[in-house]
Design a protein around this motif. Structure first.
Motif, PDB file in Angstrom:
ATOM      1  N   THR A 156     -24.277 -96.906  58.216  1.00  0.00           N
ATOM      2  CA  THR A 156     -24.534 -97.851  57.128  1.00  0.00           C
ATOM      3  C   THR A 156     -23.447 -97.761  56.069  1.00  0.00           C
ATOM      4  N   LYS A 195     -38.550 -98.605  54.328  1.00  0.00           N
ATOM      5  CA  LYS A 195     -37.116 -98.527  54.599  1.00  0.00           C
ATOM      6  C   LYS A 195     -36.423 -98.546  53.244  1.00  0.00           C
ATOM      7  N   ILE A 196     -35.820 -97.412  52.889  1.00  0.00           N
ATOM      8  CA  ILE A 196     -35.210 -97.245  51.572  1.00  0.00           C
ATOM      9  C   ILE A 196     -33.747 -96.842  51.759  1.00  0.00           C
ATOM     10  N   GLU A 197     -32.846 -97.538  51.073  1.00  0.00           N
ATOM     11  CA  GLU A 197     -31.436 -97.152  51.057  1.00  0.00           C
ATOM     12  C   GLU A 197     -30.997 -97.018  49.608  1.00  0.00           C
ATOM     13  N   ALA A 198     -30.458 -95.839  49.277  1.00  0.00           N
ATOM     14  CA  ALA A 198     -29.981 -95.580  47.923  1.00  0.00           C
ATOM     15  C   ALA A 198     -28.525 -95.140  47.993  1.00  0.00           C
ATOM     16  N   GLY A 199     -27.721 -95.655  47.074  1.00  0.00           N
ATOM     17  CA  GLY A 199     -26.308 -95.306  47.061  1.00  0.00           C
ATOM     18  C   GLY A 199     -26.066 -93.828  46.841  1.00  0.00           C
ATOM     19  N   VAL A 205     -39.252-102.404  51.482  1.00  0.00           N
ATOM     20  CA  VAL A 205     -37.837-102.398  51.840  1.00  0.00           C
ATOM     21  C   VAL A 205     -37.076-102.435  50.523  1.00  0.00           C
ATOM     22  N   VAL A 206     -36.277-101.379  50.268  1.00  0.00           N
ATOM     23  CA  VAL A 206     -35.573-101.257  48.988  1.00  0.00           C
ATOM     24  C   VAL A 206     -34.120-100.900  49.249  1.00  0.00           C
ATOM     25  N   TYR A 207     -33.201-101.619  48.599  1.00  0.00           N
ATOM     26  CA  TYR A 207     -31.778-101.303  48.614  1.00  0.00           C
ATOM     27  C   TYR A 207     -31.349-101.102  47.170  1.00  0.00           C
ATOM     28  N   ARG A 223     -20.848-100.665  54.979  1.00  0.00           N
ATOM     29  CA  ARG A 223     -20.711-101.129  53.588  1.00  0.00           C
ATOM     30  C   ARG A 223     -19.254-101.089  53.147  1.00  0.00           C
ATOM     31  N   GLY A 270     -28.181 -99.520  44.552  1.00  0.00           N
ATOM     32  CA  GLY A 270     -26.805 -99.032  44.455  1.00  0.00           C
ATOM     33  C   GLY A 270     -26.725 -97.588  44.012  1.00  0.00           C
ATOM     34  N   THR A 283     -32.409 -93.513  53.522  1.00  0.00           N
ATOM     35  CA  THR A 283     -30.979 -93.219  53.585  1.00  0.00           C
ATOM     36  C   THR A 283     -30.438 -93.104  52.170  1.00  0.00           C
TER      37      THR A 283
END
Length: 199
Positions: free
Chosen positions: A76, A27-31, A11-13, A80, A15, A49
């Motif tokens: 998402t 589950k990966i979210e990148a700005g 799980v990575v968030y 934010r 910016g 994402t």
């Protein structure tokens, strides 16, 4: 950004960007962007994402593992933005309260004692810290709004094969792949997702 050889069950968030050789059931979210290149270059399983772009050698696999890809405007991103605006309002209220306290001391104390008063000094420090936080939140809001307003530049790029059961979401428009597609860029066109040869 986040840079890794591989991400598996992670799980990575981030910016900004996320770059890896392969990503499995994560589950990966990148700005801004997710780039998966290298000897494997595979995204398989999980949910990824990114604000602007996702690029991979291969998407999914021959076993039809569900792989969900989202770029551009999304729930998402909207969440934010709402959270950042709420935090901004909270900081602004705090700054106003601190400034009122400092103003009260300015009127209550003789000017010669003002800069020696511990409470007045602490209020000044607190105001400066809150103003720095406000500046960072404003930068975040501007960045998120920029991503939302530049959704015409978002894409999903697959240099090799995009396999069936991969789900592509671009600006809240969805396409579920039902066959292999090779060397392709997925783009939004109105209320559908179209493909072009990857350049």
């Amino acid at each position: 950004g986040v840079y890794a050889e591989y991400l598996e069950n992670a799980v990575v968030y981030a910016g900004q960007d996320v770059k890896a050789n392969y990503i499995l059931t994560s589950k990966i979210e990148a700005g801004t962007e997710i780039i998966v290149k290298g000897s494997k270059g595979v995204i398989c399983g999980g949910e990824l994402t990114a604000g602007c772009k996702i690029t991979a050698q291969n998407l999914g696999n021959r076993s039809f593992v569900k792989t969900i890809i989202t770029v551009g405007k999304s729930a998402t991103m909207s969440e934010r933005l709402s959270a950042a605006k709420a935090f901004k309002a909270e900081i602004e209220r705090d700054i106003n309260t601190l400034k009122k306290g400092a103003e009260h001391l300015r009127h209550s104390l003789p000017s010669a004692e003002l800069n020696k008063n511990d409470m007045y000094i602490k209020l000044g420090i607190a105001i400066r810290m809150k103003e720095q936080s406000l500046s960072r939140v404003n930068d975040d809001i501007n960045e998120i709004e920029s991503w939302i307003h530049n959704t015409d530049r978002v894409s999903v790029n697959v240099l090799g094969t995009a396999y069936p059961n991969s789900e592509i979401h671009i600006n809240e428009v969805t396409r579920l792949l039902d066959s292999d597609i090779f060397n392709v860029t997925f783009l939004q066109a109105g209320d559908t997702i179209i493909t072009k040869k990857f350049m």
